[in-house]
Scaffold this active site. Sequence first.
Site, PDB file in Angstrom:
ATOM      1  N   SER A 181       0.824  -1.206   0.000  1.00 49.92           N
ATOM      2  CA  SER A 181       0.000   0.000   0.000  1.00 49.92           C
ATOM      3  C   SER A 181       0.861   1.260   0.000  1.00 49.92           C
ATOM      4  O   SER A 181       1.668   1.438  -0.897  1.00 49.92           O
ATOM      5  CB  SER A 181      -0.960  -0.054   1.177  1.00 49.92           C
ATOM      6  OG  SER A 181      -2.078   0.724   0.878  1.00 49.92           O
ATOM      7  N   HIS A 223      -7.675  -5.788   1.347  1.00 49.05           N
ATOM      8  CA  HIS A 223      -6.459  -4.974   1.267  1.00 49.05           C
ATOM      9  C   HIS A 223      -5.501  -5.392   2.389  1.00 49.05           C
ATOM     10  O   HIS A 223      -5.724  -5.061   3.558  1.00 49.05           O
ATOM     11  CB  HIS A 223      -6.875  -3.510   1.447  1.00 49.05           C
ATOM     12  CG  HIS A 223      -5.758  -2.533   1.378  1.00 49.05           C
ATOM     13  ND1 HIS A 223      -5.081  -2.263   0.218  1.00 49.05           N
ATOM     14  CD2 HIS A 223      -5.193  -1.745   2.340  1.00 49.05           C
ATOM     15  CE1 HIS A 223      -4.157  -1.349   0.452  1.00 49.05           C
ATOM     16  NE2 HIS A 223      -4.200  -1.026   1.731  1.00 49.05           N
TER      17      HIS A 223
HETATM   18  C1  GTR Z   1      -5.377   4.353   2.222  1.00 45.86           C
HETATM   19  C2  GTR Z   1      -4.860   5.198   1.100  1.00 45.86           C
HETATM   20  C3  GTR Z   1      -4.183   4.336   0.094  1.00 45.86           C
HETATM   21  C4  GTR Z   1      -3.259   3.317   0.733  1.00 45.86           C
HETATM   22  C5  GTR Z   1      -3.749   2.781   2.049  1.00 45.86           C
HETATM   23  C6  GTR Z   1      -2.722   2.030   2.908  1.00 45.86           C
HETATM   24  O1  GTR Z   1      -6.095   5.053   3.145  1.00 45.86           O
HETATM   25  O2  GTR Z   1      -5.935   5.877   0.526  1.00 45.86           O
HETATM   26  O3  GTR Z   1      -3.530   5.115  -0.870  1.00 45.86           O
HETATM   27  O4  GTR Z   1      -1.982   3.791   0.818  1.00 45.86           O
HETATM   28  O5  GTR Z   1      -4.273   3.771   2.849  1.00 45.86           O
HETATM   29  O6  GTR Z   1      -1.564   2.442   3.017  1.00 45.86           O
HETATM   30  O7  GTR Z   1      -3.104   1.024   3.496  1.00 45.86           O
END
Ligand code: GTR
Length: 390
Positions: free
Chosen positions: A231, A373
């Site tokens: 991420s 995620h």
């Molecule tokens: C989210 C963000 C993403 C990603 C994520 C993370 O809130 O919008 O771009 O980086 O965090 O790091 O888990």
Amino acid sequence: MLRSIRFLPVILVAMTSAQAQNYDESKVPAYTLPEVLKTVSGKEIKNKNQWEKTRRPEILRLFENNIYGQMPRSLDSIKYSVVSEDKQAMLGNATLKEVAIQVFRNQKSVRINLTLFIPNKRSGPVPVFVLINNRPKSNTDPTRQKKSEFWSAEMVVDSGFAVAAFHVSDLAPDDKEKYAEGVLQMYPEQLSADNGMKAIGAWAWGASRVMDYLETDRDINAKKVIVVGHSRGGKASLWAASQDQRFAACVTNCSGNTGAALARRQFGERITKINTTFPHWFNNNYKKFNDNENELPVDQHMLIALIAPRPVYATNASNDLWADPKGTYLALKHAEKVYGLYGKKSSLPENPPAIDQPLPKAPMAYHNREGEHNMTTYDWANFVTFARSF
Ligand code: GTR
């Protein structure tokens, strides 16, 4: 009548945020990507010499100036010390080294705490995965009392690879008020420059200092250091590998917007959103591209292209549309021609593979894992397969 007027601003706000987050493929606008193999002045790039001499440095500058900021190189000194070593870590399977990497400049310093496990079953220097850890430190617990799939260290070590991690907060706290309380204290001039380094740049800078150390560790094969990030950490791993060609390969897990996904698709997270929520990640110039993706002189396929001919692995998770799986796959596909200049043929098919059908082979690897995620043992097992393919 009066009532509906009163509610109008609420409706407008709702509409704006709906527009900012599109999850509907049919609403992806038509777009034209900047040509990776054509210079700003219109010259076609036909071979790797032209790429390396002209276009590659040009693209690197464009990313530096418009998105990630400069990568400061000057420092007064760097010092490494193994603060503790345990040859019987991981039930005797690994040697644990906890290394302090201290960098000094202008009477200021930062200390990067590196946790490194090296398999005891080895016949020479071993390749290593280095994680830029953006999650709580408990995910990379050196004592192994806590084990997290996010850093499947035992599995990686059992596969014959060393595994390392450092935490982003050693370089720049992930906080819009506090991000300057790290590396940027050594480089205050970056803070006043519109193309100055910010947090993501600082994390990538840290990965390069870890690389400096790994080059001195005789147990490590410094020619095979794979930088990994998830991420926001995956945005940093891409930037680290683009900048620093000593990294043999890059893994960018669910990195999404301003990571491996094409910005111009405007699918899931968009530049306005990322710049508003995380103003401390990218440089000031990047804010010009809020709601204005098509004006960017680059798109993220060009960041991947900077890694060529070194192997790159991008991943997604099926329920993580925020990170735009299709846009990630397309970015890889659009970078293929630069690998082609080196005679490296990507084996990625025209269309993205089905969920849980990994394609973990160098030079260009991809998978879309079923689920959320995250970074899991499934992902790591595929990274190991990837690392064995080159
Ligand atoms: C989210 C963000 C993403 C990603 C994520 C993370 O809130 O919008 O771009 O980086 O965090 O790091 O888990």
